[in-house]
Design a protein around this motif. Structure first.
Motif, short mmCIF file in Angstrom:
data_model
loop_
_atom_site.label_atom_id
_atom_site.label_comp_id
_atom_site.label_asym_id
_atom_site.label_seq_id
_atom_site.Cartn_x
_atom_site.Cartn_y
_atom_site.Cartn_z
N HIS A 40 0.84 -1.20 0.00
CA HIS A 40 0.00 0.00 0.00
C HIS A 40 0.87 1.25 0.00
N VAL A 41 0.26 2.37 -0.35
CA VAL A 41 0.94 3.67 -0.34
C VAL A 41 0.44 4.42 0.88
N ARG A 42 1.39 5.00 1.60
CA ARG A 42 1.03 5.80 2.79
C ARG A 42 1.59 7.21 2.59
N GLU A 43 0.75 8.18 2.80
CA GLU A 43 1.18 9.57 2.68
C GLU A 43 1.32 10.15 4.07
N ILE A 44 2.49 10.70 4.34
CA ILE A 44 2.73 11.37 5.61
C ILE A 44 2.56 12.86 5.31
N GLU A 46 2.58 16.57 4.52
CA GLU A 46 3.61 17.61 4.41
C GLU A 46 5.05 17.09 4.45
N THR A 47 5.24 15.76 4.34
CA THR A 47 6.63 15.28 4.36
C THR A 47 6.95 14.37 3.18
N THR A 48 6.29 13.22 3.08
CA THR A 48 6.69 12.27 2.04
C THR A 48 5.60 11.25 1.75
N ILE A 49 5.84 10.47 0.74
CA ILE A 49 4.99 9.34 0.38
C ILE A 49 5.85 8.09 0.54
N LEU A 50 5.26 7.03 1.08
CA LEU A 50 5.97 5.77 1.25
C LEU A 50 5.20 4.65 0.56
N LEU A 51 5.89 3.85 -0.23
CA LEU A 51 5.35 2.59 -0.71
C LEU A 51 5.75 1.57 0.33
N GLU A 52 4.76 0.92 0.94
CA GLU A 52 5.04 -0.03 2.01
C GLU A 52 4.56 -1.42 1.64
N ALA A 53 5.36 -2.41 1.99
CA ALA A 53 5.01 -3.80 1.72
C ALA A 53 5.39 -4.64 2.93
N ASP A 54 4.72 -5.76 3.08
CA ASP A 54 5.11 -6.75 4.08
C ASP A 54 5.67 -7.95 3.33
N LEU A 55 6.85 -8.38 3.75
CA LEU A 55 7.52 -9.54 3.17
C LEU A 55 7.44 -10.69 4.16
N ARG A 56 7.01 -11.85 3.69
CA ARG A 56 6.86 -13.03 4.55
C ARG A 56 7.78 -14.14 4.05
N LEU A 64 8.75 -3.48 4.50
CA LEU A 64 9.65 -2.84 3.54
C LEU A 64 9.06 -1.48 3.22
N SER A 65 9.88 -0.42 3.13
CA SER A 65 9.40 0.92 2.81
C SER A 65 10.33 1.56 1.80
N TRP A 66 9.71 2.15 0.76
CA TRP A 66 10.47 2.91 -0.24
C TRP A 66 9.95 4.34 -0.22
N ALA A 67 10.79 5.29 0.20
CA ALA A 67 10.40 6.69 0.29
C ALA A 67 10.27 7.29 -1.11
N GLY A 68 9.22 8.09 -1.29
CA GLY A 68 9.02 8.79 -2.55
C GLY A 68 8.47 7.94 -3.68
N ARG A 69 8.11 6.70 -3.40
CA ARG A 69 7.60 5.80 -4.45
C ARG A 69 6.11 5.54 -4.22
N ARG A 93 7.96 -2.44 15.03
CA ARG A 93 8.05 -3.38 13.89
C ARG A 93 9.40 -3.22 13.21
N ARG A 94 9.97 -4.36 12.82
CA ARG A 94 11.22 -4.33 12.06
C ARG A 94 10.92 -3.97 10.62
N ARG A 95 11.84 -3.22 10.00
CA ARG A 95 11.64 -2.86 8.60
C ARG A 95 12.97 -2.60 7.91
N LEU A 96 12.90 -2.62 6.59
CA LEU A 96 14.01 -2.22 5.74
C LEU A 96 13.55 -0.98 4.99
N LEU A 97 14.32 0.09 5.05
CA LEU A 97 13.99 1.33 4.37
C LEU A 97 14.78 1.40 3.07
N ASN A 98 14.09 1.59 1.97
CA ASN A 98 14.70 1.66 0.64
C ASN A 98 15.62 0.48 0.34
N PRO A 99 15.15 -0.75 0.56
CA PRO A 99 16.05 -1.88 0.30
C PRO A 99 16.28 -2.10 -1.20
#
Length: 111
Positions: A40-44, A46-56, A64-69, A93-99
């Motif tokens: 899903h896409v999450r908008e924060i 006045e700051t940024t947009i994040l494409l977020e995914a869960d990897l199993r 997993l989060s990709w900033a600006g995507r 929660r554990r995450r990888l940013l821009n992996p």
């Protein structure tokens, strides 16, 4: 880091590299393979947009989060991927940013 760790390399900067989600700890490098189970896409405001995914994988789930995507071609629920990055923890929660990521044909389901 902009390139993948060499296949089979078990350390990065003298520290172990996690190869399963269960072994992924904050501030450590991880190379993880699994299946995208949500996206899903999450908008924060006045700051940024994040494409977020869960990897199993067979051992757990990591975010997993990709900033600006807003999308990545081929990235969708059910896609098999391998990701590499440094593990962080956010809101418990554990995450990888821009992996780094690459799509794989099959993912091991056994640990």
């Amino acid at each position: 880091m902009t390139a993948w760790l060499p296949e089979g390399q078990m350390e990065w900067s003298g520290r172990p590299v996690a190869r399963s989600i269960a072994d992924a700890i904050p501030r450590a490098r991880a190379v993880l393979s699994g299946v995208i189970c949500s996206l899903h896409v999450r908008e924060i405001p006045e700051t940024t947009i994040l494409l977020e995914a869960d990897l199993r994988d067979a051992t757990g789930v990591i975010s997993l989060s990709w900033a600006g995507r807003t999308s990545i071609p081929g990235m969708s629920p059910g896609a098999s991927v391998t990701v590499e990055g440094t593990v962080s923890e956010h809101a418990g929660r554990r995450r990888l940013l821009n992996p780094l990521y690459r799509f794989t044909d099959a993912v091991k389901t056994e640990r």
